[in-house]
Design a protein around this motif. Structure first.
Motif, mmCIF file in Angstrom:
data_model
loop_
_atom_site.group_PDB
_atom_site.id
_atom_site.type_symbol
_atom_site.label_atom_id
_atom_site.label_comp_id
_atom_site.label_asym_id
_atom_site.label_seq_id
_atom_site.Cartn_x
_atom_site.Cartn_y
_atom_site.Cartn_z
ATOM 1 N N ARG A 1 -102.802 -49.129 -78.386
ATOM 2 C CA ARG A 1 -101.385 -49.504 -78.158
ATOM 3 C C ARG A 1 -101.120 -50.952 -78.510
ATOM 4 O O ARG A 1 -100.125 -51.294 -79.131
ATOM 5 N N ARG A 2 -102.046 -51.826 -78.071
ATOM 6 C CA ARG A 2 -101.838 -53.263 -78.284
ATOM 7 C C ARG A 2 -101.825 -53.596 -79.781
ATOM 8 O O ARG A 2 -100.954 -54.303 -80.252
ATOM 9 N N SER A 3 -102.800 -53.065 -80.535
ATOM 10 C CA SER A 3 -102.843 -53.411 -81.956
ATOM 11 C C SER A 3 -101.657 -52.790 -82.708
ATOM 12 O O SER A 3 -101.150 -53.388 -83.660
ATOM 13 N N GLU B 1 -109.418 -65.675 -79.094
ATOM 14 C CA GLU B 1 -109.451 -66.579 -77.936
ATOM 15 C C GLU B 1 -108.039 -66.913 -77.458
ATOM 16 O O GLU B 1 -107.706 -68.051 -77.187
ATOM 17 N N GLY B 2 -107.169 -65.900 -77.446
ATOM 18 C CA GLY B 2 -105.794 -66.120 -76.992
ATOM 19 C C GLY B 2 -104.894 -66.564 -78.128
ATOM 20 O O GLY B 2 -105.259 -67.453 -78.890
ATOM 21 N N GLY B 3 -103.745 -65.925 -78.248
ATOM 22 C CA GLY B 3 -102.774 -66.332 -79.273
ATOM 23 C C GLY B 3 -103.039 -65.747 -80.640
ATOM 24 O O GLY B 3 -102.631 -66.313 -81.659
ATOM 25 N N THR B 4 -103.688 -64.567 -80.683
ATOM 26 C CA THR B 4 -104.023 -64.015 -82.003
ATOM 27 C C THR B 4 -102.801 -63.513 -82.760
ATOM 28 O O THR B 4 -102.801 -63.513 -83.978
ATOM 29 N N ARG B 5 -101.745 -63.088 -82.039
ATOM 30 C CA ARG B 5 -100.585 -62.579 -82.788
ATOM 31 C C ARG B 5 -99.921 -63.708 -83.568
ATOM 32 O O ARG B 5 -99.548 -63.534 -84.731
ATOM 33 N N CYS B 6 -99.775 -64.877 -82.933
ATOM 34 C CA CYS B 6 -99.159 -66.021 -83.625
ATOM 35 C C CYS B 6 -100.060 -66.500 -84.762
ATOM 36 O O CYS B 6 -99.596 -66.793 -85.859
ATOM 37 N N SER C 1 -104.675 -70.945 -74.412
ATOM 38 C CA SER C 1 -106.012 -70.411 -74.718
ATOM 39 C C SER C 1 -106.154 -69.065 -74.031
ATOM 40 O O SER C 1 -105.276 -68.657 -73.257
ATOM 41 N N GLU C 2 -107.258 -68.381 -74.282
ATOM 42 C CA GLU C 2 -107.459 -67.074 -73.648
ATOM 43 C C GLU C 2 -107.459 -67.210 -72.115
ATOM 44 O O GLU C 2 -106.824 -66.435 -71.411
ATOM 45 N N TYR C 3 -108.138 -68.253 -71.638
ATOM 46 C CA TYR C 3 -108.202 -68.469 -70.195
ATOM 47 C C TYR C 3 -106.789 -68.682 -69.631
ATOM 48 O O TYR C 3 -106.403 -68.085 -68.626
HETATM 49 N N1 UDP Z 1 -108.339 -59.886 -75.493
HETATM 50 C C1 UDP Z 1 -109.533 -59.317 -75.095
HETATM 51 N N2 UDP Z 1 -109.715 -57.964 -75.270
HETATM 52 C C2 UDP Z 1 -108.748 -57.155 -75.827
HETATM 53 C C3 UDP Z 1 -107.536 -57.747 -76.200
HETATM 54 C C4 UDP Z 1 -107.361 -59.110 -76.018
HETATM 55 O O1 UDP Z 1 -110.425 -60.022 -74.608
HETATM 56 O O2 UDP Z 1 -108.962 -55.953 -75.965
HETATM 57 C C5 UDP Z 1 -108.165 -61.346 -75.339
HETATM 58 C C6 UDP Z 1 -108.135 -62.036 -76.697
HETATM 59 O O3 UDP Z 1 -108.811 -63.278 -76.612
HETATM 60 C C7 UDP Z 1 -106.660 -62.247 -76.910
HETATM 61 C C8 UDP Z 1 -106.228 -62.552 -75.486
HETATM 62 O O4 UDP Z 1 -106.949 -61.632 -74.702
HETATM 63 O O5 UDP Z 1 -106.417 -63.306 -77.817
HETATM 64 C C9 UDP Z 1 -104.744 -62.436 -75.245
HETATM 65 O O6 UDP Z 1 -104.298 -61.195 -75.663
HETATM 66 P P1 UDP Z 1 -102.763 -60.851 -75.824
HETATM 67 O O7 UDP Z 1 -102.618 -59.363 -75.733
HETATM 68 O O8 UDP Z 1 -101.944 -61.704 -74.909
HETATM 69 O O9 UDP Z 1 -102.422 -61.235 -77.352
HETATM 70 P P2 UDP Z 1 -102.587 -62.627 -78.130
HETATM 71 O O10 UDP Z 1 -102.403 -63.750 -77.137
HETATM 72 O O11 UDP Z 1 -103.957 -62.606 -78.728
HETATM 73 O O12 UDP Z 1 -101.527 -62.600 -79.153
#
Ligand code: UDP
Length: 231
Positions: free
Chosen positions: A85-87, A122-127, A165-167
């Motif tokens: 779903r997320r991807s 490590e957080g923020g992959t969509r951007c 960041s991811e954290y």
């Molecule tokens: N993440 C993870 N496992 C997953 C999906 C995401 O550990 O199956 C981590 C990953 O580091 C990602 C972060 O959680 O960048 C935040 O995910 P989010 O869905 O908020 O999307 P993103 O911030 O990457 O755009």
């Protein structure tokens, strides 16, 4: 800006270290590699081309298709390979964020394919994916109105901060990823996850916009480095 210092030592308005390289793949029409803090992302672009999936083509306009994919080894807990779903959501919003910059009406019956591969997250992959994809589109020689760029802001420890960041994404109170066309400031992606007051939301958007403009300069530098004719 407040004196707040974040867990990773950054100031509230500080981006993570960023590296962008254009044209890293031989076989793709366009490509880019981006590191954004701990994110490592590779993008390949093909097209505009006639697609083998004929039902997706449209007689009056080109079509953009995007696939965002996370490698199983890109996160701490192994990510199950394949779409989820997320991807699917991120693929959709990425295509929508890039579309306003492309003049798809010039390419009827054609398709532009964008493959975003997250090698480390490590957080923020969509951007980061949108930012890299835009560089890859330019590298493919596809005319664009602007180079779309993405960056998030959010709320952590009651502070509005840039580029979570991811954290911070996991422990924070809110995340507001945006993408813009920097020349006009037009917003092509705006999402919001968490709780913010109207004022905080406004501050977060302004901060994310500032972040986008800084990242935009690095996109241009990467393209200049690849395409500048100066020795
Ligand atoms: N993440 C993870 N496992 C997953 C999906 C995401 O550990 O199956 C981590 C990953 O580091 C990602 C972060 O959680 O960048 C935040 O995910 P989010 O869905 O908020 O999307 P993103 O911030 O990457 O755009």
């Amino acid at each position: 800006m407040s004196e707040y210092i974040r867990k990773d030592g950054r100031k509230p308005n500080e981006l993570r270290p960023i590296k962008i390289e254009a044209g890293v793949l031989e076989r793709a029409d366009g490509s880019a590699y981006l590191e954004f803090g701990g994110n490592k992302i590779l993008v390949a672009v093909y097209g505009p081309r006639e697609s083998y999936i004929r039902r997706l083509l449209k007689p009056n306009t080109g079509v953009i298709r995007c696939r965002y994919n996370m490698a199983p080894f890109s996160v701490d807990d192994r990510k199950r390979p394949g779409p989820d779903r997320r991807s699917s959501e991120i693929s959709k919003i990425t295509a929508e964020a890039l579309k306003p910059a492309l003049m798809l009406e010039n390419y009827p019956r054609s398709m532009i394919d964008i493959y975003i591969e997250v090698i480390e997250a490590e957080g923020g992959t969509r951007c980061a994916g949108i930012t890299a994809a835009s560089v890859a589109l330019v590298d493919a020689g596809i005319p664009m109105k602007d180079i779309v760029v993405g960056c998030a802001a959010g709320k952590v420890d009651d502070e509005i901060v840039l580029d979570l960041s991811e954290y911070e994404d996991k422990e924070g109170q809110a995340d507001v990823p945006i993408a813009i066309m920097p020349r006009t400031g037009e917003i092509t992606l705006l999402q919001s996850d968490g709780d913010l007051t109207e004022e905080e939301f406004q501050t977060a958007i302004e901060l994310a916009m500032e972040g986008c403009l800084k990242v935009s300069e690095l996109q241009k530098e990467a393209l200049m480095k690849k395409y500048s004719t100066e020795e």
